[in-house]
Motif scaffolding. Sequence first.
Motif, short mmCIF file in Angstrom:
data_model
loop_
_atom_site.label_atom_id
_atom_site.label_comp_id
_atom_site.label_asym_id
_atom_site.label_seq_id
_atom_site.Cartn_x
_atom_site.Cartn_y
_atom_site.Cartn_z
N ASN A 114 29.59 -80.51 17.86
CA ASN A 114 28.37 -79.92 18.39
C ASN A 114 28.73 -78.62 19.10
O ASN A 114 29.89 -78.36 19.39
N PRO A 115 27.73 -77.79 19.39
CA PRO A 115 28.04 -76.47 19.93
C PRO A 115 28.81 -76.49 21.25
O PRO A 115 29.60 -75.59 21.51
N GLN A 116 28.58 -77.50 22.11
CA GLN A 116 29.31 -77.55 23.38
C GLN A 116 30.80 -77.74 23.16
O GLN A 116 31.62 -77.12 23.83
N HIS A 117 31.17 -78.58 22.19
CA HIS A 117 32.59 -78.76 21.88
C HIS A 117 33.21 -77.46 21.37
O HIS A 117 34.33 -77.10 21.73
N PHE A 118 32.46 -76.76 20.50
CA PHE A 118 32.97 -75.50 19.99
C PHE A 118 33.11 -74.47 21.11
O PHE A 118 34.09 -73.73 21.17
N LEU A 119 32.11 -74.42 22.00
CA LEU A 119 32.17 -73.47 23.11
C LEU A 119 33.38 -73.76 23.99
O LEU A 119 34.11 -72.83 24.39
N ASP A 120 33.61 -75.04 24.30
CA ASP A 120 34.74 -75.41 25.14
C ASP A 120 36.06 -74.97 24.50
O ASP A 120 36.96 -74.46 25.18
N ARG A 121 36.19 -75.17 23.21
CA ARG A 121 37.43 -74.81 22.52
C ARG A 121 37.64 -73.30 22.49
O ARG A 121 38.75 -72.80 22.71
N VAL A 122 36.55 -72.57 22.23
CA VAL A 122 36.65 -71.11 22.17
C VAL A 122 37.00 -70.54 23.55
O VAL A 122 37.85 -69.64 23.66
N LEU A 123 36.37 -71.06 24.60
CA LEU A 123 36.66 -70.56 25.95
C LEU A 123 38.08 -70.90 26.39
O LEU A 123 38.71 -70.12 27.11
N ALA A 124 38.58 -72.04 25.95
CA ALA A 124 39.97 -72.39 26.27
C ALA A 124 40.94 -71.40 25.64
O ALA A 124 41.93 -70.99 26.26
N GLN A 125 40.63 -70.98 24.41
CA GLN A 125 41.47 -69.98 23.74
C GLN A 125 41.35 -68.62 24.44
O GLN A 125 42.35 -67.91 24.60
N LYS A 126 40.15 -68.29 24.89
CA LYS A 126 39.96 -67.02 25.61
C LYS A 126 40.77 -67.01 26.89
O LYS A 126 41.42 -66.00 27.23
N GLU A 127 40.74 -68.12 27.64
CA GLU A 127 41.48 -68.21 28.89
C GLU A 127 42.98 -68.11 28.65
O GLU A 127 43.74 -67.67 29.53
N ALA A 128 43.40 -68.50 27.45
CA ALA A 128 44.82 -68.40 27.10
C ALA A 128 45.19 -67.01 26.61
O ALA A 128 46.34 -66.77 26.21
N GLN A 158 23.36 -76.53 28.53
CA GLN A 158 23.43 -77.28 27.28
C GLN A 158 22.14 -77.11 26.48
O GLN A 158 22.17 -76.93 25.26
N GLY A 159 21.01 -77.14 27.17
CA GLY A 159 19.73 -76.94 26.50
C GLY A 159 19.62 -75.55 25.90
O GLY A 159 19.18 -75.39 24.75
N ARG A 160 20.02 -74.54 26.64
CA ARG A 160 19.97 -73.16 26.12
C ARG A 160 20.93 -73.00 24.95
O ARG A 160 20.60 -72.36 23.95
N LEU A 161 22.11 -73.57 25.08
CA LEU A 161 23.11 -73.46 24.03
C LEU A 161 22.62 -74.10 22.74
O LEU A 161 22.74 -73.51 21.65
N THR A 162 22.06 -75.30 22.84
CA THR A 162 21.58 -76.00 21.66
C THR A 162 20.46 -75.23 20.97
O THR A 162 20.47 -75.06 19.75
N TYR A 163 19.51 -74.72 21.76
CA TYR A 163 18.40 -73.97 21.19
C TYR A 163 18.89 -72.69 20.51
O TYR A 163 18.52 -72.39 19.36
#
Length: 200
Positions: free
Chosen positions: A111-125, A174-179
């Motif tokens: 779901n988009p939240q999992h993708f967002l978390d993964r992308v932000l983790a890579q950005k922080e790295a 989460q609501g904004r992200l999903t929409y």
Amino acid sequence: MSRKPTPAINRVKAKCVTELPPEGSQISSPCQTFKGATLPKGGHGVIWDNGKMVLAHHVAFRAKYGPIQEGMVVMHLCDNPACCNPDHMALGTQKENTHDSVLKGRHNRANPQHFLDRVLAQKEAGKSPEETAEATGIEISIVKWLLDFSEYDADIYEPTKARYGDEVADEQRQGRLTYDWLTFTHAMSLPFFHSLPVAA
């Protein structure tokens, strides 16, 4: 003399048919299944109201129970996302809705939240969007969209977190992200969750 538009609730009811709930549902009364336009992958009905596309079951819920409180989602107790029977709906938080879907075996980790978390983790790295796409297997256009979402949504998220706390801020984001995710993927004609890499 201009004709008065048909109320949205009347148009929703006109597109519903009476059906049994899905097999295994804890609800025994009939669903009112919306047979008009639906969102790709998900099955929620949509209808135009005052120039905006809105969820059909939200129209049905508001017609019977009134406004949907900020930060709350409308849960389908019958497990039929196209159902517009307000007796089959209840308000809950996004966390409660996710917990309910996990218990009923409907939760998809892609779901988009999992993708967002993964992308932000890579950005922080310190990874670039291209490096992130290669490391995660997420399409580069989606990586860039998630980064853009995180940047512009911070102006809403951070003040909300400061005023109401992490839980409310996270639920509203989460609501904004999903929409926004549904709008983006539909506009780009991208395959939905079933063809995207599952978040680890």
